[in-house]
Design an enzyme around this catalytic site. Structure first.
Site, short mmCIF file in Angstrom:
data_model
loop_
_atom_site.label_atom_id
_atom_site.label_comp_id
_atom_site.label_asym_id
_atom_site.label_seq_id
_atom_site.Cartn_x
_atom_site.Cartn_y
_atom_site.Cartn_z
N GLU A 92 7.43 6.02 11.15
CA GLU A 92 6.48 5.21 11.90
C GLU A 92 6.61 3.75 11.50
O GLU A 92 6.98 3.42 10.38
CB GLU A 92 5.05 5.70 11.63
CG GLU A 92 4.83 7.13 12.09
CD GLU A 92 3.41 7.63 11.90
OE1 GLU A 92 3.14 8.76 12.34
OE2 GLU A 92 2.56 6.91 11.33
N CYS A 112 8.08 9.90 1.12
CA CYS A 112 8.15 9.12 -0.11
C CYS A 112 8.03 10.08 -1.28
O CYS A 112 7.21 10.99 -1.26
CB CYS A 112 7.03 8.08 -0.16
SG CYS A 112 7.09 7.02 -1.63
N CYS A 116 1.90 8.69 -4.74
CA CYS A 116 0.66 7.95 -4.99
C CYS A 116 -0.49 8.73 -4.36
O CYS A 116 -0.42 9.11 -3.19
CB CYS A 116 0.75 6.54 -4.42
SG CYS A 116 2.03 5.53 -5.20
N GLY A 162 7.85 5.11 2.57
CA GLY A 162 8.91 5.07 1.58
C GLY A 162 8.80 3.95 0.56
O GLY A 162 8.01 3.02 0.71
N GLU A 163 9.59 4.08 -0.50
CA GLU A 163 9.71 3.08 -1.57
C GLU A 163 11.02 2.33 -1.37
O GLU A 163 12.10 2.86 -1.62
CB GLU A 163 9.68 3.78 -2.93
CG GLU A 163 10.13 2.93 -4.11
CD GLU A 163 9.38 1.61 -4.26
OE1 GLU A 163 10.03 0.55 -4.13
OE2 GLU A 163 8.16 1.64 -4.49
N SER A 216 2.54 -2.88 -5.45
CA SER A 216 1.39 -2.00 -5.26
C SER A 216 0.80 -1.70 -6.63
O SER A 216 1.29 -0.82 -7.34
CB SER A 216 1.83 -0.70 -4.56
OG SER A 216 2.25 -0.97 -3.24
N CYS A 337 -3.14 0.83 6.53
CA CYS A 337 -2.43 0.93 5.26
C CYS A 337 -2.69 2.27 4.59
O CYS A 337 -3.84 2.69 4.44
CB CYS A 337 -2.88 -0.21 4.34
SG CYS A 337 -2.03 -0.24 2.77
#
Length: 356
Positions: A92, A112, A116, A162-163, A216, A337
């Site tokens: 997305e 990811c 988190c 993703g990272e 982050s 977010c």
């Protein structure tokens, strides 16, 4: 024969490619004009190429975008695209218009692997890194649509699924194209890579790309950050902040780092947390983005109240830290977010672990 997607080629790679075909390097400028300015992807329509060159290109390379599965709109102009890589994996991206800019939030991975706990993407597990072509295809799809509506992309942020710093090669090549005047022509300050704290990659980042860095953060001590952002168990806050200082010192221009801090009710939003955050960031050129938590299915968290967020922001502001509170947009289409989820064939089995 698998054809290479030209969207994976930065300018240097295109030069090498055309020289390898026996062509002059000026062909690079011509084909980048067709792809990135004219949005023409059919070699047969590139009439400043000879017929023999067009035929050769058709044999060995292609220009392929991703399939648009869905395009959602809300009243304030936010747009979310769901894009298919294959039948099992969707990503997305979000376009957020503001008065003087338009920001495109793009993905760098399918899912990811960092888990988190406040992020919907992190709860889905991980499947694969995106290629440079799959990253650039997102920007092309959005820019082609927005150009038809006389809108523009002024900023690109790697804050989708993703990272990014666990997919360095593809992300840095994509940044080359985002900054290249022959492609998207964005300034280095208008492209931002957001990381959860992959310290070794942060230390390499300044050597490879001049774009902006966001971190982050979400907690001001290791105990809480270990819980919220599990990569902190590998790279502590001390190591993270050292890497931030290396980034700040490496640039030839004055830089700052954007620290993102999601506001979780009763978890990280107290006056004590705010004061600890001030102490933590002392001596760092920082800007803080407070993010009201955006809920998703089966989450344990709630967002802080508006009054709590304002009080938290005021503490930071009065200590001289530039602080803003992100306006929540796109929540009703799952585009705020922490809500980007897509569709992921989870290779980490995290979704299985949560059900059992």
């Amino acid at each position: 024969m698998n054809k290479k997607n030209l969207l994976s080629f930065n300018q240097n790679a295109l030069n090498d490619f055309f020289v390898g075909l026996g062509e002059k390097p000026y062909r690079t400028k011509q084909i980048m004009q067709w792809i990135y300015k004219d949005h023409e992807f059919d070699f047969e329509k590139m009439l400043n190429f000879s017929k023999s060159l067009r035929d050769e290109l058709s044999k060995v390379v292609c220009v392929e975008l991703l399939r648009v599965v869905k395009q959602n709109f809300i009243l304030d102009g936010v747009i979310k695209w769901v894009l298919a890589l294959d039948k099992n994996n969707h990503i997305e991206m979000i376009y957020i218009p503001e008065k003087n800019r338009g920001t495109l939030c793009i993905s760098s991975q399918v899912g990811c692997g960092l888990a988190c706990t406040f992020c919907s993407t992190g709860m889905q597990g991980f499947n694969k890194n995106l290629t440079t072509a799959e990253i650039i295809a997102q920007v092309l799809i959005a820019s082609r649509y927005l150009n038809s509506k006389t809108k523009r992309i002024s900023n690109v942020v790697f804050m989708g699924m993703g990272e990014p710093l666990l997919n360095e090669h593809a992300v840095y090549n994509a940044c080359d194209l985002l900054l290249d005047d022959l492609a998207f022509g964005l300034s280095r300050r208008k492209v931002t890579i957001s990381t959860s704290g992959v310290v070794p990659a942060m230390l390499r980042m300044s050597e490879r790309t001049p774009v902006s860095l966001a971190v982050s953060l979400h907690a001001s001590d290791d105990h809480l950050r270990n819980e919220l952002v599990p990569i902190n168990q590998k790279y502590s806050l001390e190591e993270l902040l050292k890497a931030c200082k290396v980034y700040l010192q490496a640039g030839t221009q004055k830089r700052h780092i954007l620290f993102e801090y999601v506001m979780l009710k009763g978890v990280n939003d107290s006056i004590e947390h705010a004061n600890k955050l001030v102490k933590l960031l002392k001596g760092i050129s920082a800007k803080i983005n407070l993010i009201p938590f955006n809920s998703f299915e089966k989450t344990q968290y709630q967002t802080s109240s508006a009054q709590t967020i304002e009080k938290f922001q005021n503490i930071l502001y009065h200590q001289g830290i530039r602080t803003m509170t992100r306006r929540t947009r796109g929540e009703d289409i799952g585009g705020a977010c922490g809500q980007l989820a897509g569709k992921v064939l989870d290779k980490t089995k995290r979704t299985y672990d949560r059900r059992h």
